[in-house]
Design an enzyme around this catalytic site. Structure first.
Site: not given
Length: 682
Positions: A289, A368, A396
């Site tokens: 990332e 993820d 998340e």
């Protein structure tokens, strides 16, 4: 005695809201048995243990115990080898950081091989009292399964928290440190009470100000935090920017094989340890990332990690190197490209090439932190490298602490997953504990869910995720049901109806969330960037299509060996064959491993498309049921927490309806197949 802030608000106290015992018979028995304390050792952590014991007893018994030199009665704190009345067969069963809590003949022993173990024993003892355990049943020998039991903070120095859903950072504000450290001390207390022994205090995405945490500008402040956590047996670590020599303007390169870079990190390590002698080491996110890493210089992850490990080695420090790597912008027109393969393909060829003070930190799944995904095949794949499991407490992708989504049942499935690496019984929990392959270091880490909100976690019931994580990190053999009931009793009440009702809501909540969001393992149907709310085609890292690959005929990713991306073949034979075959693949992961026609019949007899419709309707009704159950607790728990959770449930119902309608209408339009039950879905 009174500890700062505790005892004033049950939302703040979490599971340490010690309540005075109402049962007169139990109170009398306890008061007589625990009237005095003798301490046989001296250390910073022993002092903490004694203070915690006095505080807890005063709250539970309504009376402070006396200090005494009498080691033949009352409560005795000490090292196992210095308590003569402790049977050898019991003492020999205590390992490093383990403890004994034992009542016999008017004497209570709380002992360990280390002061950390004694501190954990004190908290365990106080839990037993809060649960009104009979004296004759106060008899524990408990050893932590994992060497490292860590919390990773994603806090930024501007005060924000990446994936934080409970207010701002308790460490930082306005690109500096918060002066008042009271909240930090209270937090250290919460973590120690569940056996946490390590903490990373800054974001893995290390930006401008955080890069400077390893400089003289901020190291004195880092040392102050380390001083506080040290009192509670918790070691401080820092996330570091791999390109720090360049970012700090001191070198033109961060090439790990450049002698100048190696010397720079060696000198930097020496400087850090001059401020924090027991500093734990570095957590590193590299070449993922857009974070800098060794790939910039044509080097691999082993070369990058080992360079840092050599710098830390003289001081006993470790490098924790995250395995979260993938190419952000993937072209899904290439059907063989698969983010799930990235970590395995990157790190398996490097197995055995890392120094023994490097630990690979591996996310529980290959993607993820989705609501459900398979266990990463790196567990059971790697055989010559230290490894630890990474979980995410902060929600998340699971409702962001606005929704109830209790993750302990999910974590239990992950820890109990059998990799078959060395035959049956090669579970993830055994691997990370170093019981399958020798490891100098191992354990478990999780991304924190706390912030500056009064209740720490935004949603009061999200406190259960933090508590449950600590319990499983210490002892992964415990059941989800046992942990849940214990948390409810410590946090709210031992009233049977309260325990039954809240436990039921928590234990059903993960499956409920999965039902109204993305069942069958498909994941990802979230808004880009903030990852909250439904957006079927919205994920930011798939510009040429979606992760779910839905079309007018079906949905799912073909990860089979024969016709797909080959990911199913990354596992050992038993699991590879199970996942590779659409008929034997567990249905909760069906769409993760296979592209499936909408008309495919599941084991229930339903078509795939009808299952999608039904689960989304069922999920909404399940949340409504949670609200009904919660309303029955109005007179049984405090008003503040009752109203707080009720308000969050209203949000969850609203959002669940949105998820249901967005997802079902999308697939109605996509497939052209109507709901068999005649419900409106478009």
């Amino acid at each position: 005695m009174k500890l700062p802030n505790f005892g004033e608000n049950p939302s703040y106290d979490c599971w340490l809201s010690y309540r005075t015992i109402k049962n007169a018979e139990v109170l009398k028995e306890y008061t007589e048995a625990f009237s005095g304390i003798s301490v046989l050792e001296e250390s910073l952590v022993f002092k903490t243990a004694l203070n915690e014991l006095k505080f807890g007893l005063e709250k539970i018994l309504g009376k402070a115990p006396a200090d005494t030199a009498d080691s033949d009665g009352g409560i005795v704190l000490g090292f196992c080898e210095n308590i003569k009345s402790l049977p050898e067969e019991l003492a020999s069963g205590v390992e490093k950081e383990g403890y004994i809590v034992r009542y016999r003949d008017g004497k209570t022993i709380i002992a360990g091989k280390t002061d950390r173990g004694v501190l954990y024993g004190v908290f365990a003892f106080l839990r037993l009292l809060q649960l009104e355990t009979p004296l004759e049943k106060i008899n524990l020998v408990n050893n932590p399964a994992n060497m490292l039991r860590m919390i990773n903070h994603w806090d930024n120095m501007d005060g924000t928290i990446e994936r934080g859903y409970a207010g701002n950072s308790i460490f930082y504000a306005n690109n500096g440190f918060i002066d008042d450290k009271t909240r930090v001390r209270d937090y250290a207390r919460l973590l120690a009470s569940i056996g946490i022994n390590g903490i990373v205090i800054n974001n893995v995405n290390v930006h401008y100000h955080e890069t400077r945490l390893i400089t003289k500008l901020y190291l004195p402040e880092v040392a102050k935090l380390a001083d506080i956590f040290r009192e509670y047996g918790i070691t401080v670590f820092l996330s570091v920017n791999f390109a720090s020599p360049v970012e700090l303007g001191e070198l033109p390169t961060a090439d790990p094989l450049d002698v100048r870079v190696q010397n720079w990190w060696r000198e930097k390590a020496e400087e850090i340890y001059s401020y924090i002698p027991d500093f734990g080491g570095f957590l590193v996110k590299a070449d993922s990332e857009y974070r800098p890493g060794p790939f910039t210089y044509g080097r691999d992850h082993a070369e990058g990690a080992n360079m840092l490990a050599k710098a830390l080695e003289p001081f006993g420090g470790v490098v924790i190197w995250r395995c979260f790597v993938y190419n952000c912008k993937q072209d899904w027109r290439d059907r063989k490209t698969d983010r799930a393969n990235a970590a395995y393909d990157t790190f398996m060829p490097l197995d055995g090439k890392f120094m023994d003070n490097v630990i690979l930190q591996i996310k529980n799944g290959p993607m993820d932190f989705q609501v459900r995904e398979p266990v990463s095949p790196l567990f059971g794949g790697l055989t010559k490298t230290n490894q630890m499991l990474e979980l995410q407490i902060t929600q998340e992708y699971t409702g962001q602490q606005k929704h109830i989504c209790y993750l302990v049942p999910q974590w239990k499935e992950i820890l109990d997953f059998d990799t078959f690496a060395e035959g049956r019984g090669s579970t993830v929990r055994e691997i990370i504990a170093g019981k399958i392959y020798p490891q100098k270091y191992g354990g478990i880490a999780a991304v924190s869910n706390i912030g500056s909100d009064l209740n720490w976690t935004g949603h009061v019931l999200a406190q259960a995720n933090l508590y449950g994580y600590g319990c499983l990190a210490f002892n992964p053999d415990r059941s989800a049901e046992e942990i849940t009931e214990e948390w409810v009793r410590l946090t709210f009440s031992s009233h049977p109806y309260v325990v039954k009702t809240i436990s039921s809501i928590l234990l059903k909540s993960w499956r409920t969330y999965e039902n109204y969001t993305s069942p069958l393992g498909i994941g990802w149907m979230v808004n880009p960037g903030h990852h909250y709310g439904p957006n079927v085609d919205g994920y930011e890292y798939s510009p040429w299509g979606t992760y779910h690959r839905a079309d007018c005929f079906g949905i799912g990713v073909d990860r089979s060996v024969e016709t797909g991306t080959g990911f199913a073949g990354r596992y050992h034979k038993e699991n590879a064959e199970m996942y590779n075959n659409i008929e034997t693949c567990p249905e909760e992961l069906l769409l993760f491993f296979h592209y499936v026609p909408y008309t495919y019949r599941l084991k229930s007899g339903k078509t795939l498309i009808q299952h999608i419709y039904d689960t989304h309707f069922e999920g909404v009704e399940q949340v409504r049921k949670f609200r009904e159950q919660w309303l029955t607790l109005k007179e049984l728990i405090d008003k503040e927490r009752f109203e707080h959770v009720l308000g969050r449930l209203e949000i969850q119902i609203r959002d669940a309806i949105e998820w249901r309608d967005v997802i079902n209408s999308y697939f109605y339009r996509k497939s052209g197949i109507p709901d068999e039950k005649g419900r409106t879905i478009y």
